[in-house]
Design an enzyme around this catalytic site. Structure first.
Site, PDB file in Angstrom:
ATOM      1  N   LYS A  86       0.842  -1.212   0.000  1.00  0.00           N
ATOM      2  CA  LYS A  86       0.000   0.000   0.000  1.00  0.00           C
ATOM      3  C   LYS A  86       0.874   1.259   0.000  1.00  0.00           C
ATOM      4  O   LYS A  86       0.709   2.151  -0.835  1.00  0.00           O
ATOM      5  CB  LYS A  86      -0.920   0.014   1.233  1.00  0.00           C
ATOM      6  CG  LYS A  86      -1.843  -1.187   1.335  1.00  0.00           C
ATOM      7  CD  LYS A  86      -2.752  -1.109   2.522  1.00  0.00           C
ATOM      8  CE  LYS A  86      -2.053  -1.259   3.864  1.00  0.00           C
ATOM      9  NZ  LYS A  86      -1.446  -2.567   4.107  1.00  0.00           N
ATOM     10  N   ARG A 162     -10.134   0.007   8.888  1.00  0.00           N
ATOM     11  CA  ARG A 162      -9.557  -1.311   9.139  1.00  0.00           C
ATOM     12  C   ARG A 162     -10.499  -2.191   9.937  1.00  0.00           C
ATOM     13  O   ARG A 162     -10.130  -3.291  10.325  1.00  0.00           O
ATOM     14  CB  ARG A 162      -8.271  -1.130   9.938  1.00  0.00           C
ATOM     15  CG  ARG A 162      -7.035  -1.488   9.169  1.00  0.00           C
ATOM     16  CD  ARG A 162      -5.896  -1.164  10.083  1.00  0.00           C
ATOM     17  NE  ARG A 162      -4.689  -1.787   9.697  1.00  0.00           N
ATOM     18  CZ  ARG A 162      -3.712  -1.155   9.049  1.00  0.00           C
ATOM     19  NH1 ARG A 162      -3.860   0.079   8.662  1.00  0.00           N
ATOM     20  NH2 ARG A 162      -2.599  -1.791   8.796  1.00  0.00           N
ATOM     21  N   ARG A 197      11.728  -5.266   5.201  1.00  0.00           N
ATOM     22  CA  ARG A 197      11.424  -3.840   4.965  1.00  0.00           C
ATOM     23  C   ARG A 197      12.308  -2.923   5.822  1.00  0.00           C
ATOM     24  O   ARG A 197      12.582  -3.203   6.984  1.00  0.00           O
ATOM     25  CB  ARG A 197       9.963  -3.558   5.295  1.00  0.00           C
ATOM     26  CG  ARG A 197       9.656  -2.065   5.296  1.00  0.00           C
ATOM     27  CD  ARG A 197       8.207  -1.733   5.373  1.00  0.00           C
ATOM     28  NE  ARG A 197       7.459  -2.518   6.331  1.00  0.00           N
ATOM     29  CZ  ARG A 197       6.127  -2.614   6.312  1.00  0.00           C
ATOM     30  NH1 ARG A 197       5.438  -1.981   5.386  1.00  0.00           N
ATOM     31  NH2 ARG A 197       5.513  -3.339   7.209  1.00  0.00           N
ATOM     32  N   ARG A 226      10.894  -1.210  11.361  1.00  0.00           N
ATOM     33  CA  ARG A 226       9.696  -0.964  12.171  1.00  0.00           C
ATOM     34  C   ARG A 226       9.592  -1.983  13.297  1.00  0.00           C
ATOM     35  O   ARG A 226       9.876  -3.165  13.090  1.00  0.00           O
ATOM     36  CB  ARG A 226       8.445  -1.049  11.278  1.00  0.00           C
ATOM     37  CG  ARG A 226       8.039   0.293  10.729  1.00  0.00           C
ATOM     38  CD  ARG A 226       6.985   0.204   9.684  1.00  0.00           C
ATOM     39  NE  ARG A 226       5.803  -0.576  10.055  1.00  0.00           N
ATOM     40  CZ  ARG A 226       4.703  -0.650   9.305  1.00  0.00           C
ATOM     41  NH1 ARG A 226       4.648   0.020   8.164  1.00  0.00           N
ATOM     42  NH2 ARG A 226       3.677  -1.367   9.689  1.00  0.00           N
ATOM     43  N   ARG A 237      -0.773  -9.385  12.748  1.00  0.00           N
ATOM     44  CA  ARG A 237      -1.406  -8.310  11.950  1.00  0.00           C
ATOM     45  C   ARG A 237      -2.207  -8.911  10.798  1.00  0.00           C
ATOM     46  O   ARG A 237      -3.302  -8.453  10.462  1.00  0.00           O
ATOM     47  CB  ARG A 237      -0.334  -7.358  11.413  1.00  0.00           C
ATOM     48  CG  ARG A 237       0.206  -6.427  12.490  1.00  0.00           C
ATOM     49  CD  ARG A 237       1.591  -5.894  12.160  1.00  0.00           C
ATOM     50  NE  ARG A 237       1.664  -5.168  10.904  1.00  0.00           N
ATOM     51  CZ  ARG A 237       2.784  -4.946  10.233  1.00  0.00           C
ATOM     52  NH1 ARG A 237       3.938  -5.391  10.700  1.00  0.00           N
ATOM     53  NH2 ARG A 237       2.767  -4.281   9.110  1.00  0.00           N
TER      54      ARG A 237
HETATM   55  P1  AP5 Z   1       4.759  -1.448   1.938  1.00  0.00           P
HETATM   56  O1  AP5 Z   1       4.467  -0.602   0.758  1.00  0.00           O
HETATM   57  O2  AP5 Z   1       5.408  -0.779   3.120  1.00  0.00           O
HETATM   58  O3  AP5 Z   1       3.454  -2.236   2.380  1.00  0.00           O
HETATM   59  P2  AP5 Z   1       2.179  -1.755   3.173  1.00  0.00           P
HETATM   60  O4  AP5 Z   1       1.019  -2.455   2.578  1.00  0.00           O
HETATM   61  O5  AP5 Z   1       2.132  -0.261   3.257  1.00  0.00           O
HETATM   62  O6  AP5 Z   1       2.521  -2.425   4.554  1.00  0.00           O
HETATM   63  P3  AP5 Z   1       2.316  -1.944   6.034  1.00  0.00           P
HETATM   64  O7  AP5 Z   1       3.035  -2.955   6.882  1.00  0.00           O
HETATM   65  O8  AP5 Z   1       2.718  -0.525   6.231  1.00  0.00           O
HETATM   66  O9  AP5 Z   1       0.822  -2.112   6.195  1.00  0.00           O
HETATM   67  P4  AP5 Z   1       0.082  -2.274   7.492  1.00  0.00           P
HETATM   68  O10 AP5 Z   1      -1.285  -2.090   7.006  1.00  0.00           O
HETATM   69  O11 AP5 Z   1       0.360  -3.476   8.258  1.00  0.00           O
HETATM   70  O12 AP5 Z   1       0.724  -1.135   8.406  1.00  0.00           O
HETATM   71  P5  AP5 Z   1       0.345   0.346   8.724  1.00  0.00           P
HETATM   72  O13 AP5 Z   1       1.562   1.135   8.681  1.00  0.00           O
HETATM   73  O14 AP5 Z   1      -0.824   0.809   7.940  1.00  0.00           O
HETATM   74  O15 AP5 Z   1       5.635  -2.650   1.433  1.00  0.00           O
HETATM   75  C1  AP5 Z   1       6.108  -3.635   2.328  1.00  0.00           C
HETATM   76  C2  AP5 Z   1       7.467  -4.161   1.851  1.00  0.00           C
HETATM   77  O16 AP5 Z   1       7.295  -4.829   0.616  1.00  0.00           O
HETATM   78  C3  AP5 Z   1       8.484  -3.045   1.577  1.00  0.00           C
HETATM   79  O17 AP5 Z   1       9.741  -3.462   1.970  1.00  0.00           O
HETATM   80  C4  AP5 Z   1       8.433  -2.834   0.083  1.00  0.00           C
HETATM   81  O18 AP5 Z   1       9.645  -2.369  -0.425  1.00  0.00           O
HETATM   82  C5  AP5 Z   1       8.079  -4.216  -0.420  1.00  0.00           C
HETATM   83  N1  AP5 Z   1       7.231  -4.175  -1.619  1.00  0.00           N
HETATM   84  C6  AP5 Z   1       6.198  -3.334  -1.857  1.00  0.00           C
HETATM   85  N2  AP5 Z   1       5.652  -3.588  -3.074  1.00  0.00           N
HETATM   86  C7  AP5 Z   1       6.352  -4.645  -3.586  1.00  0.00           C
HETATM   87  C8  AP5 Z   1       6.256  -5.379  -4.808  1.00  0.00           C
HETATM   88  N3  AP5 Z   1       5.339  -5.103  -5.735  1.00  0.00           N
HETATM   89  N4  AP5 Z   1       7.128  -6.400  -5.001  1.00  0.00           N
HETATM   90  C9  AP5 Z   1       8.073  -6.699  -4.062  1.00  0.00           C
HETATM   91  N5  AP5 Z   1       8.223  -6.023  -2.893  1.00  0.00           N
HETATM   92  C10 AP5 Z   1       7.362  -5.013  -2.658  1.00  0.00           C
HETATM   93  O19 AP5 Z   1      -0.164   0.176  10.202  1.00  0.00           O
HETATM   94  C11 AP5 Z   1       0.740  -0.172  11.250  1.00  0.00           C
HETATM   95  C12 AP5 Z   1      -0.013  -0.336  12.558  1.00  0.00           C
HETATM   96  O20 AP5 Z   1      -0.692   0.883  12.902  1.00  0.00           O
HETATM   97  C13 AP5 Z   1      -1.112  -1.379  12.567  1.00  0.00           C
HETATM   98  O21 AP5 Z   1      -0.623  -2.667  12.835  1.00  0.00           O
HETATM   99  C14 AP5 Z   1      -2.003  -0.859  13.700  1.00  0.00           C
HETATM  100  O22 AP5 Z   1      -1.477  -1.168  14.948  1.00  0.00           O
HETATM  101  C15 AP5 Z   1      -1.936   0.627  13.512  1.00  0.00           C
HETATM  102  N6  AP5 Z   1      -3.003   1.124  12.632  1.00  0.00           N
HETATM  103  C16 AP5 Z   1      -2.858   1.658  11.385  1.00  0.00           C
HETATM  104  N7  AP5 Z   1      -4.051   2.001  10.871  1.00  0.00           N
HETATM  105  C17 AP5 Z   1      -4.976   1.656  11.795  1.00  0.00           C
HETATM  106  C18 AP5 Z   1      -6.395   1.733  11.836  1.00  0.00           C
HETATM  107  N8  AP5 Z   1      -7.103   2.232  10.810  1.00  0.00           N
HETATM  108  N9  AP5 Z   1      -7.040   1.280  12.923  1.00  0.00           N
HETATM  109  C19 AP5 Z   1      -6.360   0.773  13.967  1.00  0.00           C
HETATM  110  N10 AP5 Z   1      -5.005   0.685  14.006  1.00  0.00           N
HETATM  111  C20 AP5 Z   1      -4.323   1.105  12.922  1.00  0.00           C
END
Ligand code: AP5
Length: 592
Positions: A86, A162, A197, A226, A237
């Site tokens: 994402k 979410r 990552r 992270r 997660r």
């Molecule tokens: P990346 O682009 O970072 O993936 P992402 O989908 O953004 O992953 P996240 O881990 O950030 O998502 P998440 O939803 O778990 O975490 P968030 O930060 O929102 O890519 C990941 C890796 O893959 C990178 O190394 C990248 O280089 C690689 N990659 C990307 N595309 C690729 C491809 N096509 N091919 C190969 N490699 C690739 O949330 C974190 C925490 O915050 C949650 O766990 C929760 O505790 C809290 N939180 C966030 N939002 C909420 C909410 N709405 N409600 C409650 N708690 C929340």
């Protein structure tokens, strides 16, 4: 104990219509007027749409599903499992479309690193791989969305909603995206992506030690990991994501576009770019409302889907309103298209709304015909030659006759309005069931309610047909393939085990059924819905103080839930996989 039956309802308001007790309709091709029992289908209403389909080989990106108004900036939601990409795609989308990127993960991490009160509260949840409480996140998101830049430039919401409650918060504030994107990546890939990552705290860029290492040693030296990117936390997660995904998707089903995220990031972005560019173009050019999905007459259904949040209400009111019918046609169509686009070839649709359950006296053959036409025209619209097949009359002597619900249907199909573009006879053809129906030109087959009838077993014909169809899709609409013993034994060459095995080889791409207390048909207790490729969603129907009703998601299941599992979910008991259905349960499971 709460006992739930899955039979469909019969209502006092129903227009009684049963194919076996009704006369064959009198057909008049010139006026397309139908005498009872089909009289509810006026010539106009038999056209399903306010406009006819324009048959064309579509150049539009497949499955683009949007709803938007002119002169408004883009509003995009992107969702997907942890590490589905994402954040990576958001960087590219922002570069190209200039939207305001609102990532709840980034907002929360910023609060944590600034040591604010919110950050301190959020930290323990994030570090444990759990969701931060809804009220904290929702307040942050709504505040950010209300800022002028988001209103002027449009927004890209990443990681929110979410949970079902979060989705509802936005619905209540009337905040809807134009498009809901889901990045789809297999679980095993996700773990590696998270563990590898690294983030650049200076420019905010996302790297991966193997896939996307930084260009310089200087950047490499300052990268951070992270706290929630350990294998154990990623698994937690991922589990939480799966528990919530279906309920959120049901809120945005009509706007959902699923993208294969397991491809190089540039390829993934190419798809997103094409979707969003098309959406942007459409916003700029279409005068009032743009709904690109099959030039849809179903926009009404889509808008109501938001209102219904997953399941339409008032399903005990028969006849169903056009909006409700359109909602289900659209729901089935999308699931079927996703399955066919995914390369699936043996599919079945089981839709048991009251009007489509032949065991009830509210059954309406016209609804089945409209559903079939909707699916056939949509595939034809994409340039496929579709054969719509109805089982012919079967048996010999005293056993001759039509299977339940199929009497007259072939004629109805032939005389229906298939649009002014000459689809009938070119892209749409009507046929029967059997190997000889399969010709080279056919691209796919839709089989209308194939069923075993006394004295005959359709399975052999069906098997011969699917063998002849090879890799071409065959879609069964409301099949009834129970292994009935044929009194004459005609055509039952296959053994029972083989017949059952064959019947089970069709994969469900759509399932809908209402739930009632055992032995009753009122009130509706809830519903089960499955649309390919998602899980089975179990809903409870709830009466609201205002006199209205709504369907609240209770649970999701990867396989169709048993009666016991449904019962446990309704009374809030944890799942017990070992429990065997017995007594009343065994009977109900049989029905189910
Ligand atoms: P990346 O682009 O970072 O993936 P992402 O989908 O953004 O992953 P996240 O881990 O950030 O998502 P998440 O939803 O778990 O975490 P968030 O930060 O929102 O890519 C990941 C890796 O893959 C990178 O190394 C990248 O280089 C690689 N990659 C990307 N595309 C690729 C491809 N096509 N091919 C190969 N490699 C690739 O949330 C974190 C925490 O915050 C949650 O766990 C929760 O505790 C809290 N939180 C966030 N939002 C909420 C909410 N709405 N409600 C409650 N708690 C929340």
């Amino acid at each position: 104990m709460l006992a739930i039956s899955s039979s469909s309802c019969s209502c006092s308001t129903a227009t009684s219509l049963h194919p076996l007790t009704s006369a064959t309709p009198s057909l008049n091709p010139s006026s397309l007027s139908f005498s009872s029992p089909y009289s509810y289908l006026s010539p106009l209403s038999f056209r399903l749409h306010s406009k006819t389909h324009h048959l064309k080989i579509s150049q539009k990106p497949k499955g683009l599903r949007v709803s938007c108004s002119k002169n408004e900036p883009l509003k995009v939601m992107i969702s997907g499992a942890p590490a589905s990409g994402k954040g990576t795609q958001c960087e590219l989308i922002v570069q190209k479309f200039g939207l305001v990127h609102i990532s709840t993960g980034d907002l929360l991490r910023a609060e944590v690193s600034s040591g604010t009160e919110i950050g301190n509260k959020a930290k323990e949840f994030m570090n444990a791989g759990r969701l931060v409480p809804d009220e904290i996140v929702t307040a942050m998101v709504t505040a950010r969305l209300s800022r002028p830049d988001a209103k002027e430039k449009g927004w890209l919401l990443d990681g929110y909603p979410r949970s079902f409650a979060q989705a509802q918060s936005l619905e209540e504030l009337n905040i809807r995206p134009d498009i809901y994107i889901v990045l789809d990546v297999p679980d095993e890939i996700l773990i590696d992506r998270c563990v590898g990552r690294r983030l650049d705290p200076v420019n905010g860029k996302i790297y991966h030690l193997k896939s996307f290492p930084p260009d310089s040693e200087e950047i490499k030296a300052r990268l951070v990991t992270r706290a929630d990117d350990t294998e154990e936390k990623v698994k937690s997660r991922l589990e939480i994501y799966k528990q919530n995904a279906a309920a959120i998707s049901s809120t945005y089903n009509s706007l959902m576009n699923k993208i294969d995220g397991n491809r190089p990031k540039e390829t993934v972005f190419k798809d997103l770019d094409s979707l969003l560019s098309q959406l942007q173009k459409d916003k700029a050019t279409k005068p009032v409302k743009a709904v690109l999905q099959s030039e849809s007459h179903l926009d009404q259904a889509s808008s109501n889907q938001g209102k219904w949040r997953g399941i339409p209400t008032r399903l005990n009111n028969i006849p169903h309103s056009r909006e409700i019918r359109n909602y289900f046609y659209d729901d089935v169509l999308q699931a079927t298209q996703r399955a066919v686009n995914d390369g699936r070839t043996r599919l079945k649709v089981e839709i048991n709304i009251p009007e489509l359950n032949p065991e009830m006296d509210v059954y309406r053959i016209g609804t089945l015909m409209e559903l079939v036409r909707e699916i056939a025209l949509s595939f034809a619209d994409d340039g496929k030659r579709v054969k719509v097949c109805v089982q012919g009359s079967m048996g010999q002597g005293a056993l001759a006759g039509m299977p339940l619900q199929l009497a007259g249907t072939r004629k109805i199909l032939e005389f229906m309005d298939w649009g002014n573009d000459g689809a009938m006879g070119t892209f749409i053809n009507i046929g029967s069931i059997g190997a000889k129906e399969v010709v080279e030109e056919d691209d796919m087959f839709i089989l209308v309610a194939p069923q075993n009838a006394v004295g005959n077993c359709i399975i052999d014909d069906l098997k011969a047909m699917t063998d002849a169809a090879g890799k071409r899709p065959v879609i069964l609409i409301n099949p009834r393939l129970k292994d009935l013993p044929g009194s004459s034994g005609i055509m039952q060459t296959m053994g029972r085990d083989k017949r059952l095995e064959y019947a089970a080889s069709f994969e469900s791409c759509y399932f809908f059924r209402l739930l009632y207390y055992a032995g009753t048909q009122y009130p509706i207790m809830g519903a089960i819905r499955m649309t390919f490729p998602y899980s089975y969603e179990l809903y409870r129907r709830v009466d609201e103080a205002s006199g209205k009703e709504k369907y609240v998601p209770l649970s999701t299941f990867t396989e169709r839930p048993t009666i016991d599992e449904i019962n446990d979910a309704f009374i809030g008991k944890p799942r017990n996989k070992d429990k065997k259905a017995s007594g009343i349960w065994a009977f109900l499971s049989g029905v189910f």
